[in-house]
Write a protein that holds these residues in place. Structure first.
Motif, mmCIF file in Angstrom:
data_model
loop_
_atom_site.group_PDB
_atom_site.id
_atom_site.type_symbol
_atom_site.label_atom_id
_atom_site.label_comp_id
_atom_site.label_asym_id
_atom_site.label_seq_id
_atom_site.Cartn_x
_atom_site.Cartn_y
_atom_site.Cartn_z
ATOM 1 N N GLY A 16 -0.816 17.859 7.987
ATOM 2 C CA GLY A 16 -0.552 16.470 8.948
ATOM 3 C C GLY A 16 -1.539 15.275 8.583
ATOM 4 N N GLY A 17 -2.391 15.391 7.367
ATOM 5 C CA GLY A 17 -3.249 14.544 7.231
ATOM 6 C C GLY A 17 -2.301 13.311 6.181
ATOM 7 N N ALA A 18 -3.145 12.230 6.267
ATOM 8 C CA ALA A 18 -2.211 11.030 5.596
ATOM 9 C C ALA A 18 -3.588 10.147 4.955
ATOM 10 N N ALA A 19 -3.352 9.661 3.713
ATOM 11 C CA ALA A 19 -4.452 8.829 2.958
ATOM 12 C C ALA A 19 -3.715 7.633 2.199
ATOM 13 N N LYS A 20 -4.475 6.900 1.758
ATOM 14 C CA LYS A 20 -4.070 5.642 0.990
ATOM 15 C C LYS A 20 -3.899 6.325 -0.555
ATOM 16 N N VAL A 21 -3.173 5.881 -1.346
ATOM 17 C CA VAL A 21 -3.122 6.205 -2.686
ATOM 18 C C VAL A 21 -3.799 5.161 -3.458
ATOM 19 N N ALA A 22 -4.894 5.658 -4.399
ATOM 20 C CA ALA A 22 -5.308 4.614 -5.245
ATOM 21 C C ALA A 22 -4.540 4.154 -6.411
ATOM 22 N N VAL A 23 -3.961 3.003 -6.360
ATOM 23 C CA VAL A 23 -3.413 2.415 -7.581
ATOM 24 C C VAL A 23 -3.930 1.283 -8.323
ATOM 25 N N LYS A 24 -3.654 1.526 -9.745
ATOM 26 C CA LYS A 24 -4.408 0.745 -10.567
ATOM 27 C C LYS A 24 -3.398 -0.040 -11.428
ATOM 28 N N ARG A 73 -2.589 11.545 -5.507
ATOM 29 C CA ARG A 73 -3.714 10.942 -4.665
ATOM 30 C C ARG A 73 -3.818 9.303 -5.666
ATOM 31 N N ALA A 74 -3.254 9.361 -6.751
ATOM 32 C CA ALA A 74 -3.772 8.153 -7.535
ATOM 33 C C ALA A 74 -2.424 8.130 -8.259
ATOM 34 N N ALA A 75 -2.232 6.351 -8.623
ATOM 35 C CA ALA A 75 -1.192 6.018 -9.328
ATOM 36 C C ALA A 75 -1.343 4.911 -10.394
ATOM 37 N N VAL A 76 -0.686 4.871 -11.379
ATOM 38 C CA VAL A 76 -0.885 3.472 -12.280
ATOM 39 C C VAL A 76 0.219 2.833 -12.648
ATOM 40 N N VAL A 77 0.497 1.750 -12.486
ATOM 41 C CA VAL A 77 1.632 0.814 -12.663
ATOM 42 C C VAL A 77 1.778 0.736 -14.301
ATOM 43 N N GLU A 78 2.813 1.250 -14.627
ATOM 44 C CA GLU A 78 3.138 1.286 -16.111
ATOM 45 C C GLU A 78 4.014 -0.085 -16.344
ATOM 46 N N LYS A 79 4.957 -0.334 -15.431
ATOM 47 C CA LYS A 79 5.820 -1.515 -15.922
ATOM 48 C C LYS A 79 6.322 -1.901 -14.483
ATOM 49 N N ASP A 124 0.821 -0.960 0.022
ATOM 50 C CA ASP A 124 0.077 0.026 -0.078
ATOM 51 C C ASP A 124 0.904 1.385 0.125
ATOM 52 N N LEU A 125 0.531 2.252 -0.829
ATOM 53 C CA LEU A 125 1.219 3.375 -0.930
ATOM 54 C C LEU A 125 0.291 4.657 -0.081
ATOM 55 N N PHE A 126 0.982 5.500 0.538
ATOM 56 C CA PHE A 126 0.349 6.353 1.475
ATOM 57 C C PHE A 126 0.570 7.861 0.990
ATOM 58 N N ARG A 127 -0.131 8.802 0.908
ATOM 59 C CA ARG A 127 0.157 10.122 0.635
ATOM 60 C C ARG A 127 0.083 10.980 1.915
ATOM 61 N N LEU A 128 1.311 11.400 1.986
ATOM 62 C CA LEU A 128 1.549 12.296 3.531
ATOM 63 C C LEU A 128 1.367 13.807 3.149
ATOM 64 N N ASP A 129 0.506 14.583 3.936
ATOM 65 C CA ASP A 129 0.435 16.315 3.612
ATOM 66 C C ASP A 129 1.003 17.003 4.625
#
Length: 323
Positions: free
Chosen positions: A227-235, A273-279, A218-223
């Motif tokens: 001070g907030g944190a959230a899970k990154v949406a990964v496809k 906030r989001a990411a796509v796996v390319e390779k 799991d990836l997380f984005r930190l602000d």
């Protein structure tokens, strides 16, 4: 095998077969690895690497001894910069060099700053829970703030420029780390002692940081602003489990997979906030990679060889291509 190495491997072995899928390397598409920087010694087991932004010199940490090596820009042979046992350290993990030429080195319980010109200790920041933490990786935001992951406590500590200046002016006396982000409510349940938060990278503006849970991928984005944190949406892809070190270059996020000898390349959204796996490409020549840095236009990867049945000596940092 020293505690730190055993703990890291135990964290990987704690991954449950019923958990997230572990990505399988694709070895058929031309990921190549060549030797780039050679390290002296037979017990190095390198873990972290950083570049001095002023000189291009590379610094590499030893997970097994706590030593730190330096390879000056243009040279392929590293030399001992800080010997094993410096400041009582028997392991060294994450590392970075700030704009003022100060070398940051993590051990299990503390992060220590050194003068790269003299090797002198400048400051030391200690976890509030010595013996119950593993300070794994760190990164610096453009304003000079340091963020350090604690793999056992699911915390990210923060050291501000003011705190750094105060500690240095006090002559290097120990200071206690303070929490910047608490991810215990976000990190998936896991067995006690599992290595979780690992690599961490700031985006080039300092607007956010990305960190990874090694156990699940799991990836997380930190602000930093809130001070907030959230899970990154990964496809896409087959998962990021066993992810160790990260390298973030604008919208490109590179992931070193310790457990599968693989490198993943993701495209990150502009807000993180989001990411796509390319390779996702693998090669056994990665030799259990722990982290990466871009040097001389190419990605260089730490080949740890942790847990290898036989060692391929000398230890070295590899240069990768094909991804």
């Amino acid at each position: 095998m020293r505690f730190a190495i055993g703990l890291a491997l135990a964290g990987l072995l704690a991954l449950s077969p019923a958990g997230p899928a572990v990505a399988v390397p694709d070895t058929a598409r031309g990921l190549t690895v060549t030797d780039a920087i050679t390290l002296p010694g037979t017990k190095v087991y390198p873990e972290g690497v950083a570049l001095d932004p002023r000189t291009g010199d590379a610094y590499i940490t030893s997970f097994a001894t706590g030593a730190v090596y330096r390879a000056p820009q243009g040279q392929t042979q590293a030399q001992v910069f800080l010997p094993a046992g410096t400041d009582g350290r028997d392991t060294a993990m994450g590392t970075d060099v700030d704009e003022q030429g100060r070398l940051w080195v993590n051990d299990r319980d503390a992060v220590t700053l050194y003068d790269t010109a003299t090797g002198a200790r400048l400051a030391r920041f200690v976890t509030p829970t010595p013996g119950q933490s593993v300070l794994n990786d760190l990164d610096l935001t453009p304003d000079g703030t340091a963020y350090i992951t604690d793999s056992l406590r699911q915390l990210v500590y923060r050291v501000t420029p003011w705190q750094i200046a105060e500690a240095v002016s006090a002559g290097g006396a120990d200071r206690t780390l303070s929490t910047g982000f608490d991810l215990n409510s976000l990190v998936a349940p896991h067995a006690e002692g599992t290595i979780t938060l690992n690599g961490i990278e700031s985006d080039h503006t300092g607007g956010f940081l990305i960190t990874v849970d090694m156990a699940t991928g799991d990836l997380f984005r930190l602000d930093p602003a809130t001070g907030g944190a959230a899970k990154v949406a990964v496809k896409g892809g087959t998962g990021l489990a066993t992810a160790d070190g990260l390298l973030l270059e604008k919208d490109q996020l590179w992931v070193a997979h310790f457990g599968t000898d693989m490198i993943s390349r993701l495209t990150l959204s502009h807000d993180g906030r989001a990411a796509v796996v390319e390779k996702q490409l693998g090669n056994p020549a990665l030799q259990h990679p722990t982290t990466m840095v871009r040097k001389d236009g190419a990605i260089h990867v730490v080949r740890s060889q942790f847990g290898s049945a036989t060692l391929d000596l000398p230890f070295n940092i590899g240069r990768i291509s094909g991804i």
